[in-house]
Design a protein around this motif. Structure first.
Motif, PDB file in Angstrom:
ATOM      1  N   ALA A   1       0.860  -1.188   0.000  1.00  0.00           N
ATOM      2  CA  ALA A   1       0.000   0.000   0.000  1.00  0.00           C
ATOM      3  C   ALA A   1       0.893   1.234   0.000  1.00  0.00           C
ATOM      4  O   ALA A   1       1.735   1.407   0.889  1.00  0.00           O
TER       5      ALA A   1
ATOM      6  N   CYS B   1      -2.393   0.912  -4.435  1.00  0.00           N
ATOM      7  CA  CYS B   1      -1.762  -0.369  -4.101  1.00  0.00           C
ATOM      8  C   CYS B   1      -1.096  -0.993  -5.324  1.00  0.00           C
ATOM      9  O   CYS B   1      -1.485  -0.740  -6.470  1.00  0.00           O
TER      10      CYS B   1
ATOM     11  N   LEU C   1      -7.264  -1.079  -7.727  1.00  0.00           N
ATOM     12  CA  LEU C   1      -6.766  -0.515  -6.472  1.00  0.00           C
ATOM     13  C   LEU C   1      -5.617   0.476  -6.665  1.00  0.00           C
ATOM     14  O   LEU C   1      -5.019   0.930  -5.691  1.00  0.00           O
TER      15      LEU C   1
ATOM     16  N   GLN D   1      -3.982   3.092   2.206  1.00  0.00           N
ATOM     17  CA  GLN D   1      -4.608   2.033   2.990  1.00  0.00           C
ATOM     18  C   GLN D   1      -3.804   1.854   4.287  1.00  0.00           C
ATOM     19  O   GLN D   1      -2.601   1.612   4.250  1.00  0.00           O
TER      20      GLN D   1
ATOM     21  N   VAL E   1      -3.808  -3.754   5.758  1.00  0.00           N
ATOM     22  CA  VAL E   1      -3.907  -4.718   4.654  1.00  0.00           C
ATOM     23  C   VAL E   1      -3.580  -6.102   5.206  1.00  0.00           C
ATOM     24  O   VAL E   1      -2.677  -6.248   6.034  1.00  0.00           O
TER      25      VAL E   1
ATOM     26  N   ILE F   1      -8.550  -4.881   2.917  1.00  0.00           N
ATOM     27  CA  ILE F   1      -7.818  -3.629   3.043  1.00  0.00           C
ATOM     28  C   ILE F   1      -8.741  -2.566   3.634  1.00  0.00           C
ATOM     29  O   ILE F   1      -9.950  -2.580   3.408  1.00  0.00           O
ATOM     30  N   GLY F   2      -8.147  -1.676   4.433  1.00  0.00           N
ATOM     31  CA  GLY F   2      -8.924  -0.606   5.045  1.00  0.00           C
ATOM     32  C   GLY F   2      -8.233   0.729   4.857  1.00  0.00           C
ATOM     33  O   GLY F   2      -7.029   0.860   5.123  1.00  0.00           O
ATOM     34  N   GLY F   3      -8.969   1.734   4.396  1.00  0.00           N
ATOM     35  CA  GLY F   3      -8.371   2.981   3.980  1.00  0.00           C
ATOM     36  C   GLY F   3      -8.420   4.105   4.999  1.00  0.00           C
ATOM     37  O   GLY F   3      -9.248   4.118   5.913  1.00  0.00           O
TER      38      GLY F   3
ATOM     39  N   SER G   1     -11.475   6.756   9.897  1.00  0.00           N
ATOM     40  CA  SER G   1     -10.501   5.996   9.121  1.00  0.00           C
ATOM     41  C   SER G   1     -10.359   4.622   9.763  1.00  0.00           C
ATOM     42  O   SER G   1     -10.702   4.422  10.930  1.00  0.00           O
TER      43      SER G   1
END
Length: 368
Positions: free
Chosen positions: A116, A121, A149, A155, A158, A169-171, A196
């Motif tokens: 990331a 990504c 992505l 991110q 991940v 995955i988290g942004g 977030s």
């Protein structure tokens, strides 16, 4: 409790992320080579390569003069009575131009390294050059993979599932995405622009994903139904940080969550059937900046913003190893080796440290 040393090396760039490599799935000798080894002199048995880790980081955008890159380094055995450490002679070095690798997830079955970057990504795949051995490995960007992505922004979390069939995955923008791997078919997606994502974890049976956000409870999703099955509340004053599922000896799971409460950093445990809080232990007076669970489920490790490392037993939360000021800066990543006997830690101070943790047993005791 034991305070112990470890082997530390500096790599000349701030290290944001790191992971051990599943070499058994990456180094695959050609059949003719394998046959040749089998016919070789019995007095010269095949020696498996040492464990290796991939490190990511750099100076970021601008003209700092510090390159952004991915580096693969092997574990070098120390001299007698000296601690083991990663070698300063790298096996692979890949420049990533103006983009700093901020988070990474290594595929457990050798599909590559998911990175990331600040804007999106990218997947790096393992390539074998001519000849045998890890010195002939290469890591090359796959320009066609992850097209969806490439422009998703930063991110913050991940992860691949244990068998590598799920990618989550988290942004920074609050967007949660979970995919089937490698098809990249969407399993679930959630957008919350008010928060977030801090961290996420996938259970080893691929059944659940737990997600911690910058505020609010920890939410647990069922990956079969794509529905929320639990919302784990905070106690007064708690701020959740990291989360990890942990396997028990009976193949059930415990969910561990780190939390700051006042001046204390603590670890909270949750039953994954009733989703009730079953334990909580204050561990440190320093803010927690990294968290890891050993593959055999016996050990938990935390890193702090002051550069310290603490290892506790997962069963009773008893402190087993403490390394004060293991790094000169914030601990950015913790990762246990596949045999659960070695802990890798990294920092913004450009160092990667290897700490021996003895022979952990699944009952949470440590044989030193």
């Amino acid at each position: 409790m034991e305070t112990r040393g470890g082997g530390s090396q500096s790599y000349g760039f701030p290290i944001y992320c790191a992971a051990w490599l599943p070499l058994a799935h990456i180094l695959k000798p050609d059949p003719p080579a394998a046959e040749a080894n089998a016919d070789a002199d019995a007095a010269s048995p095949y020696s498996p390569p040492p464990p290796m880790a991939v490190l990511g980081g750099g100076g970021g955008e601008g003209r700092s003069g510090v390159p952004n890159k991915l580096v693969v380094a092997a574990l070098a055995a120390g001299e007698e009575a000296a601690p083991a450490a990663l070698s300063t002679e790298t096996v692979i070095e890949v420049k990533t131009r103006e983009e700093v690798p901020y988070r990474m997830a290594v595929h457990p079955r050798g599909d590559g390294v998911f990175c990331a970057f600040p804007n999106g990504c990218r997947l790096y795949r393992w390539e074998s050059q001519e000849g045998e051995g890890p010195q002939n490995l290469a890591l090359e960007p796959d320009q066609e993979a992850l097209a969806e992505l490439k422009d998703v922004g930063l991110q913050l979390a991940v992860s691949f599932s244990g068998e590598g069939s799920i990618l989550a995955i988290g942004g920074e923008d609050g967007h949660l995405r979970v995919f089937k791997w490698p098809a990249m078919a969407s399993v679930l997606t959630e957008t919350d622009t008010k928060t977030s994502i801090k961290d996420l974890t996938i259970s080893s049976d691929d059944k659940f994903v737990a997600v911690n956000r910058s505020s609010g409870p920890c939410r647990v999703w069922d990956l079969q139904s794509s529905e929320v099955v639990a919302s784990l509340p905070r106690e007064a004053g708690e701020i959740f940080g990291f989360c990890r599922f942990c396997n028990k000896t009976d193949n059930s799971h415990v969910l561990f969550i780190t939390a700051m409460q006042g001046d204390y950093g603590k670890i909270v445990s949750w039953n994954t059937t009733s989703w009730t809080r079953i334990g909580s232990k204050k561990i440190t007076r320093e803010a927690i900046s990294a968290f890891a669970v050993s593959p055999n489920g016996a050990l938990l490790a935390i890193g702090t913003i002051e550069g310290s490392i603490i290892i506790v037993g997962s069963k009773d939360m008893r402190t087993l190893v403490t390394v004060k000021k293991a790094h000169l800066g914030i601990v950015t990543t913790l990762a246990f080796s596949q045999d659960s006997r070695t802990l890798l830690s990294t920092s913004f101070d450009s160092s990667a440290r290897v700490t021996s943790v003895g022979s952990p047993k699944s009952n949470g005791m440590l044989h030193l």
